[in-house]
Motif scaffolding. Structure first.
Motif, PDB file in Angstrom:
ATOM      1  N   PRO A 267      75.588 -39.257 -57.571  1.00 18.69           N
ATOM      2  CA  PRO A 267      74.642 -39.093 -56.458  1.00 18.69           C
ATOM      3  C   PRO A 267      74.647 -40.276 -55.492  1.00 18.69           C
ATOM      4  N   ARG A 268      74.898 -41.467 -56.017  1.00 15.28           N
ATOM      5  CA  ARG A 268      74.918 -42.630 -55.131  1.00 15.28           C
ATOM      6  C   ARG A 268      76.049 -42.524 -54.104  1.00 15.28           C
ATOM      7  N   GLU A 269      77.252 -42.174 -54.562  1.00  9.04           N
ATOM      8  CA  GLU A 269      78.390 -42.092 -53.651  1.00  9.04           C
ATOM      9  C   GLU A 269      78.234 -40.936 -52.664  1.00  9.04           C
ATOM     10  N   MET A 270      77.716 -39.792 -53.139  1.00 11.41           N
ATOM     11  CA  MET A 270      77.473 -38.681 -52.216  1.00 11.41           C
ATOM     12  C   MET A 270      76.441 -39.073 -51.161  1.00 11.41           C
ATOM     13  N   SER A 271      75.399 -39.789 -51.583  1.00 12.04           N
ATOM     14  CA  SER A 271      74.363 -40.210 -50.638  1.00 12.04           C
ATOM     15  C   SER A 271      74.882 -41.258 -49.657  1.00 12.04           C
ATOM     16  N   GLU A 272      75.843 -42.064 -50.101  1.00  9.60           N
ATOM     17  CA  GLU A 272      76.454 -43.036 -49.175  1.00  9.60           C
ATOM     18  C   GLU A 272      77.200 -42.321 -48.054  1.00  9.60           C
ATOM     19  N   VAL A 273      77.878 -41.220 -48.397  1.00  8.33           N
ATOM     20  CA  VAL A 273      78.555 -40.434 -47.369  1.00  8.33           C
ATOM     21  C   VAL A 273      77.528 -39.798 -46.435  1.00  8.33           C
ATOM     22  N   ALA A 274      76.458 -39.270 -47.006  1.00 15.85           N
ATOM     23  CA  ALA A 274      75.405 -38.685 -46.171  1.00 15.85           C
ATOM     24  C   ALA A 274      74.812 -39.725 -45.231  1.00 15.85           C
ATOM     25  N   ALA A 275      74.641 -40.952 -45.735  1.00 14.67           N
ATOM     26  CA  ALA A 275      74.052 -42.023 -44.923  1.00 14.67           C
ATOM     27  C   ALA A 275      74.922 -42.370 -43.721  1.00 14.67           C
ATOM     28  N   ASP A 303      87.714 -43.395 -51.200  1.00  7.42           N
ATOM     29  CA  ASP A 303      88.282 -42.061 -51.414  1.00  7.42           C
ATOM     30  C   ASP A 303      87.491 -41.237 -52.437  1.00  7.42           C
ATOM     31  N   ARG A 304      87.011 -41.882 -53.506  1.00  2.00           N
ATOM     32  CA  ARG A 304      86.301 -41.106 -54.522  1.00  2.00           C
ATOM     33  C   ARG A 304      85.026 -40.492 -53.956  1.00  2.00           C
ATOM     34  N   ALA A 305      84.325 -41.238 -53.134  1.00  2.00           N
ATOM     35  CA  ALA A 305      83.101 -40.712 -52.520  1.00  2.00           C
ATOM     36  C   ALA A 305      83.424 -39.530 -51.614  1.00  2.00           C
ATOM     37  N   VAL A 306      84.541 -39.599 -50.907  1.00  2.00           N
ATOM     38  CA  VAL A 306      84.959 -38.496 -50.034  1.00  2.00           C
ATOM     39  C   VAL A 306      85.303 -37.265 -50.867  1.00  2.00           C
ATOM     40  N   LEU A 307      86.066 -37.466 -51.927  1.00  2.00           N
ATOM     41  CA  LEU A 307      86.453 -36.340 -52.787  1.00  2.00           C
ATOM     42  C   LEU A 307      85.229 -35.699 -53.441  1.00  2.00           C
TER      43      LEU A 307
END
Length: 431
Positions: A267-275, A303-307
């Protein structure tokens, strides 16, 4: 409330069978009924032994859950498809006219919680005491006067199985408190939210709401978390037995210890992309804009957050499509979507093993073995949070015995659990 002796009599004579069938989804005369009766009689005996004196009691049940679709979409306000299963926690409980909650979970030390202090206790982090105190605190915040009770519980929800024994426990505490102290005014959704609050704030695990919702509401449920305060919950009527497939949860033998960081990173990495788009969660982000921004997102978030974000957008659509397939009775379409979900989790979400210990890949081995056995039939996917624990398989009934035997020859005796979907969530079983 009902006399303990009266409950015993109704179980011994079969008078309670109709209620048991209603909750567990079995038929009159079902071979499972004696096991359900005996388990409840065992809980009554445990309560009488542990808490002498209570003459009137009530029986409660809270099921484990299985995730059918929407792997790691709930915390991004996405869509999920989940179901309660026939493994549950059962409890015998009664108010005790004090401010102390005393819970004896079979096989564990007695928990005693003083309700005059409902603040989080750091020493209770990751302990059941935190869940009890947290659920009581959340119900109190809603304006209810919560007092003490005694309960004896036993569970066959497999710990660390992805069937969410913690959500079942939270649901159980919520259902008991609702019955005794809230005049049964809390809805199943309220109880789910209370459970999530307890797990997030008191227990210390940053979970989404899917586990608690599936356990509390029951049956097959499609949940849209676009509005976290008022999620849309839709019951799906579908008989899995009509598909001539069985639901299997396979314990891979992986160790959940020290995996909180792995779970939290998703959730942290997905939220970083949203941010990066000025948003809080990916559900608020336009997918077309996300795709156009991948070059800059790779530099900014990795890349992992993007994937993982790519997984979210596709998985969110799949969860809706899976719901629609079951509503139309199209199991073949559902099966193909389950396969696609499993591949996306493995390739893009990357939650089949932890990067901390890459030589240990229990889930990957189990997934590969299951695919080899099924040989193009059925479906298999990661189950629940991932990294360790269990996989889920839909196995054609004509090869169920072979599948179970072969999986257990590699993963160990009783590693493969054949489950059914039960129609009821957290309930007062007998009162």
């Amino acid at each position: 409330m009902i006399a303990l002796e009266q409950v015993e009599l109704s179980l011994h004579t079969g008078k309670a069978d109709e209620r048991l069938c209603e909750v567990y989804g079995c038929m009159a005369g079902s071979p499972e009924l004696p096991d359900y009766r005996n388990r409840l009689l065992h809980v009554l005996t445990g309560f009488r032994t542990q808490f002498c004196g209570a003459e009137e009691i009530e029986l409660f049940s809270a099921p484990g859950r299985t995730e059918l679709g929407g792997n790691h979409t709930d915390h991004q306000h996405g869509n999920v498809l989940a179901a309660s299963v026939n493994l549950d926690i059962v409890a015998c409980a009664a108010p005790n006219d004090s401010m102390i909650v005393r819970i004896q979970s079979e096989g564990y030390p007695l928990d005693e919680i003083d309700l005059t202090d409902l603040t989080p206790h750091p020493e209770e982090t990751n302990k059941t005491a935190a869940l009890i105190r947290g659920v009581a605190a959340a119900a109190h915040k809603l304006g209810h006067e919560i007092k003490g009770f005694d309960a004896y519980m036993t569970s066959n929800v497999l710990s660390g199985s992805g069937l969410s024994s913690s959500a079942a426990y939270e649901t159980m505490i919520g259902v008991i408190i609702n019955r005794f102290f809230c005049e049964s005014k809390l809805t199943a959704i309220d109880i789910a939210k209370i459970g999530q609050y307890a797990e997030n704030i008191y227990f210390g695990k940053p979970c989404g709401l899917m586990d608690q919702m599936a356990s509390s509401v029951g049956g097959i449920v499609a949940i849209d978390f676009a509005d976290q305060n008022e999620p849309t919950v839709r019951k799906i009527i579908y008989d899995l037995q009509a598909s001539e497939h069985s639901l299997c949860i396979v314990d891979t033998g992986g160790d959940h210890a020290e995996l909180t960081g792995d779970y939290a990173a998703i959730p942290r990495e997905m939220s970083e992309v949203a941010a990066a788009f000025g948003k809080t969660v990916l559900r608020e982000v336009d997918e077309a804009e996300f795709l156009k921004s991948i070059p800059s997102l790779r530099r900014q978030c990795g890349d992992r957050a993007v994937l993982r974000s790519m997984h979210f957008f596709a998985e969110n659509r799949r969860a809706v499509a899976e719901k629609e397939a079951l509503e139309k009775g199209n199991f073949e379409k559902f099966r193909q979507l389950v396969i696609a979900s499993g591949r996306s989790s493995a390739m893009y979400l990357q939650n089949v093993y932890t990067g901390v210990n890459p030589e240990k890949q229990d889930m990957s081995v189990a997934l590969a073995l299951a695919e080899s056995i099924l040989d193009g039939r059925g479906a298999v996917r990661v189950h629940g949070g991932g990294f360790a624990g269990t996989i889920q398989a839909f196995v054609p009934n004509d090869m169920l015995s072979y599948f179970k035997t072969t999986m257990e020859s590699v993963l160990g005796k009783d590693a493969c659990h054949v489950l059914t979907i039960r129609p009821a969530g957290g309930v007062v079983l007998l009162a």
